[in-house]
Design an enzyme around this catalytic site. Structure first.
Site, short mmCIF file in Angstrom:
data_model
loop_
_atom_site.label_atom_id
_atom_site.label_comp_id
_atom_site.label_asym_id
_atom_site.label_seq_id
_atom_site.Cartn_x
_atom_site.Cartn_y
_atom_site.Cartn_z
N GLN A 131 26.04 26.10 39.43
CA GLN A 131 24.91 27.01 39.19
C GLN A 131 25.28 28.43 39.65
OE1 GLN A 131 23.88 23.72 40.90
NE2 GLN A 131 24.12 23.08 38.81
N VAL A 153 26.58 23.67 28.19
CA VAL A 153 27.57 22.58 28.18
C VAL A 153 26.89 21.25 28.47
CG1 VAL A 153 29.69 21.74 29.29
CG2 VAL A 153 29.30 24.20 29.06
N LYS A 187 36.52 27.74 34.53
CA LYS A 187 37.78 28.40 34.17
C LYS A 187 38.44 29.01 35.41
CE LYS A 187 40.15 32.22 32.53
NZ LYS A 187 40.58 33.25 31.63
N ASP A 228 26.92 29.39 34.55
CA ASP A 228 27.72 29.51 33.32
C ASP A 228 28.51 30.81 33.25
OD1 ASP A 228 26.57 27.07 32.57
OD2 ASP A 228 24.87 28.10 31.65
N ARG A 238 13.18 12.33 53.43
CA ARG A 238 13.85 11.31 54.27
C ARG A 238 13.65 9.88 53.77
NH1 ARG A 238 11.07 14.11 59.13
NH2 ARG A 238 9.68 14.33 57.37
N GLY A 248 39.46 35.92 28.11
CA GLY A 248 39.38 34.84 27.14
C GLY A 248 39.27 33.52 27.90
N GLY A 270 27.82 22.23 34.18
CA GLY A 270 28.72 22.01 33.05
C GLY A 270 29.81 23.05 33.13
N HIS A 271 30.99 22.64 33.54
CA HIS A 271 32.10 23.58 33.75
C HIS A 271 33.18 23.33 32.70
CE1 HIS A 271 30.89 24.06 38.26
NE2 HIS A 271 29.94 24.39 37.42
N LYS A 327 32.83 29.61 36.04
CA LYS A 327 33.33 29.06 37.31
C LYS A 327 34.41 28.01 37.07
CE LYS A 327 29.20 27.80 38.36
NZ LYS A 327 28.43 28.49 37.30
N THR A 384 17.36 25.82 40.74
CA THR A 384 17.73 24.44 40.96
C THR A 384 17.32 24.07 42.38
OG1 THR A 384 19.46 22.78 40.62
CG2 THR A 384 20.14 24.84 41.71
P1 GDP Z 1 30.59 27.58 34.32
O1 GDP Z 1 29.40 26.69 34.31
O2 GDP Z 1 30.41 28.76 35.21
O3 GDP Z 1 31.86 26.84 34.60
O4 GDP Z 1 30.72 28.17 32.85
P2 GDP Z 1 30.57 27.36 31.46
O5 GDP Z 1 31.79 26.55 31.26
O6 GDP Z 1 29.26 26.68 31.41
O7 GDP Z 1 30.47 28.56 30.42
C1 GDP Z 1 31.45 29.54 30.35
C2 GDP Z 1 32.05 29.52 28.93
O8 GDP Z 1 32.82 30.68 28.73
C3 GDP Z 1 33.01 28.37 28.70
O9 GDP Z 1 32.93 27.98 27.36
C4 GDP Z 1 34.39 28.98 29.00
O10 GDP Z 1 35.44 28.34 28.30
C5 GDP Z 1 34.19 30.36 28.49
N1 GDP Z 1 34.95 31.44 29.16
C6 GDP Z 1 35.28 31.57 30.47
N2 GDP Z 1 35.88 32.76 30.68
C7 GDP Z 1 35.91 33.39 29.48
C8 GDP Z 1 36.38 34.67 29.05
O11 GDP Z 1 36.86 35.49 29.82
N3 GDP Z 1 36.23 34.98 27.72
C9 GDP Z 1 35.67 34.09 26.84
N4 GDP Z 1 35.57 34.49 25.58
N5 GDP Z 1 35.22 32.89 27.22
C10 GDP Z 1 35.32 32.55 28.52
P1 IMO Z 2 26.68 25.52 35.92
O1 IMO Z 2 27.32 24.95 37.17
C1 IMO Z 2 23.05 27.15 34.11
C2 IMO Z 2 19.24 25.47 35.44
C3 IMO Z 2 18.42 24.68 34.43
C4 IMO Z 2 17.02 25.02 34.90
C5 IMO Z 2 17.18 25.06 36.41
C6 IMO Z 2 16.78 23.78 37.13
O2 IMO Z 2 27.25 25.02 34.65
O3 IMO Z 2 26.60 27.01 36.01
P2 IMO Z 2 17.95 21.39 37.38
O4 IMO Z 2 18.31 20.38 36.35
O5 IMO Z 2 19.09 21.87 38.21
O6 IMO Z 2 16.77 20.98 38.22
O7 IMO Z 2 17.43 22.67 36.51
O8 IMO Z 2 18.55 25.33 36.67
N1 IMO Z 2 20.63 25.01 35.65
C7 IMO Z 2 21.70 25.64 35.18
N2 IMO Z 2 21.81 26.74 34.40
N3 IMO Z 2 24.18 26.55 34.57
C8 IMO Z 2 24.09 25.46 35.38
O9 IMO Z 2 25.17 24.92 35.97
C9 IMO Z 2 22.81 24.93 35.67
N4 IMO Z 2 22.38 23.88 36.39
C10 IMO Z 2 21.04 23.95 36.37
O10 IMO Z 2 18.66 25.12 33.13
O11 IMO Z 2 16.67 26.31 34.47
MG MG Z 3 28.11 25.80 32.98
#
Ligand code: GDP
Ligand code: IMO
Ligand code: MG
Length: 428
Positions: free
Chosen positions: A225, A300, A18, A13, A144, A416, A40-41, A16, A240
């Site tokens: 992740q 997300v 963005k 989170d 396997r 942002g 969740g991206h 990535k 994970t």
């Molecule tokens: P990911 O899993 O790495 O793709 O990240 P997520 O989407 O789960 O969480 C990142 C959150 O931060 C999302 O809601 C993005 O829209 C938001 N975001 C990304 N870059 C920035 C930033 O520079 N500033 C702010 N305020 N939000 C950001």
């Molecule tokens: P993105 O790509 C944050 C965490 C889960 C749990 C652990 C194992 O959006 O960054 P799983 O379902 O993979 O067996 O869960 O990993 N986890 C994440 N935490 N961002 C993610 O993906 C995640 N995907 C899995 O919360 O702690």
């Molecule tokens: Mg995410």
């Protein structure tokens, strides 16, 4: 020719989605190489917000090839639901802009049932998984007995594999976890429908990605992740089930490491984690609550509140080392705006010594006490800065210190969530 990787440097989170979307403008191909719909991206373009789980974040541009690699675990139901969701938002995905590896393993209904049952059985020692069946699917791959996309396309092979699996899994579901049996016929019929829907997308993606790189195309590998959720280098067992680090690209996309030019680690200006497990710089006080509220730190995929804490340089150093990061992209520097004193963990005190690496043993990690440096804060003018020079002085001091301590340059600063809130400092 350029092949580069976008990776999460912390616990996921980091932004990535963005950054992949931003960098995908200059790419021809975007490849997911591990994980599944546990990811969740979020991508914000103009006033539209897209939430992607399995489909690569390059999909929002026209004329880019998106690839789901063999290292991904694919839930076909989730994939087609995501394609419908995108269609409703006006994003067209066809076999012309999405291909799926014939070697990817399929997430089956019993994987989801086992994920939930195992978590429940772990009681207070649960991992806090996303419940998407990720761990049990990778377990079958290693054991396997998994079912791959290519197996699904051969009706007889699929029937046999599914029969064997249902028989074995029903024993576990009923006898160990006291759950109901799963019905072979129902799953078989459902997956035969997916087989035909999936067929046009299925390719040998290693061949295709290799040829694209050799043809001089720009290929972006989108990680899911993050470094500390890696099954080898993360906070095991609170991780994970895939290799989230740069080495995962070679395995999960069938591409030799010599073909990769660079790897950018996405790091939030602070740290978050969702799910259980150790977190040395976690803030359990009002400051943690403040960061969660301002940064909208809610998952997300599961909607869970993310745990928040100060930036941890020990984590970033580990990410830089194990993934050979060529630069960092630092996101959410705007979330820290308005905080009077911002802290950064620069090392751990462990058994009377100062260490700057992440211990393998969670018992040792529990004994580590973060050592902090304190910085004067900056104001919200950071959100509108268009160049590095325009950033508030104190934000620049903070960023410089990250570079010094990690011995890795910062190539991008994100101020942002939108595409236009991105400052490029140097090549990635
Ligand atoms: P990911 O899993 O790495 O793709 O990240 P997520 O989407 O789960 O969480 C990142 C959150 O931060 C999302 O809601 C993005 O829209 C938001 N975001 C990304 N870059 C920035 C930033 O520079 N500033 C702010 N305020 N939000 C950001
Ligand atoms: P993105 O790509 C944050 C965490 C889960 C749990 C652990 C194992 O959006 O960054 P799983 O379902 O993979 O067996 O869960 O990993 N986890 C994440 N935490 N961002 C993610 O993906 C995640 N995907 C899995 O919360 O702690
Ligand atoms: Mg995410």
């Amino acid at each position: 020719m350029s092949a580069f990787i976008v990776l999460g440097a912390q616990w996921g989170d980091e932004g990535k989605g963005k950054m992949t979307d931003y960098l995908a403008e200059g790419a021809d191909v975007v490849v997911r190489f591990q994980g599944g719909n546990n990811a969740g991206h979020t991508v914000e373009v103009g006033d539209k917000k897209y939430k992607l789980h399995l489909i690569p974040s390059g999909v929002l541009y026209k004329n880019k090839l998106n690839v789901i690699g063999n290292g991904v675990v694919l839930d076909p139901k989730a994939m087609f639901e995501e394609l419908d969701y995108l269609k409703n938002l006006g994003v067209t995905v066809t076999e012309d802009n999405l291909i799926v590896s014939d070697r990817a393993h399929l997430i089956m209904p019993y994987h989801k049932a086992l994920d939930l049952a195992k978590e429940k059985a772990r009681g207070k020692n649960d991992i806090g998984t996303t419940g998407k069946g990720i761990g049990p699917c990778y377990t079958d791959k290693a054991e396997r007995c998994g079912i791959r996309v290519c197996d699904l396309l051969h009706k007889d092979v699929f029937k046999e594999r599914l029969k064997e699996n249902i028989e074995a899994k029903n024993q576990v579901l009923t006898k160990i976890y006291g759950l109901d049996e799963l019905n072979f016929d129902e799953i078989y019929e459902e997956y035969l429908i997916y087989a035909e829907k999936l067929r046009p997308y299925v390719k040998d993606i290693s061949v295709r990605v290799y040829n694209e790189i050799k043809a001089g195309k720009n290929v972006l590998f989108e990680g899911a992740q993050g470094n500390l959720l890696d099954i080898d280098y993360g906070t095991y067992p609170y991780v994970t089930s895939s290799n989230t680090i740069a080495g995962g690209v070679s395995i999960g996309a069938g591409i030799g490491p010599n073909l990769i030019d660079s790897a950018v680690g996405i790091a939030k200006a602070y740290t978050t984690r969702v799910g259980k497990g150790p977190f040395p710089t976690e803030l359990l006080d009002e400051m943690g609550e403040h960061i969660r509220t301002v940064g909208h730190e809610y998952g997300v995929t599961t909607g869970r509140a993310r745990r928040c804490g100060w930036l941890d340089i020990v984590i970033l150093k580990s990410a830089a080392r194990v993934s050979g990061l060529t630069s960092f992209a630092v996101t959410k520097i705007d979330t820290l705006a308005g905080i009077e004193k911002v802290k950064m963990c620069v090392g751990y005190e462990f058994n009377g010594e100062v260490i700057d690496y992440f211990p393998a043993s969670l018992e040792d990690l529990a004994l580590c006490k973060p050592i902090y440096e304190e910085f004067d804060g900056w104001d919200s003018s950071v959100e509108t800065a268009k160049t590095y020079e325009e950033l508030p002085k104190n934000a620049k001091i903070y960023l410089k210190r990250i570079e010094e301590l990690t011995d890795t340059k910062i190539s991008i600063v994100s101020v942002g969530p939108r595409r236009d809130q991105t400052i490029v400092v140097s090549e990635i």
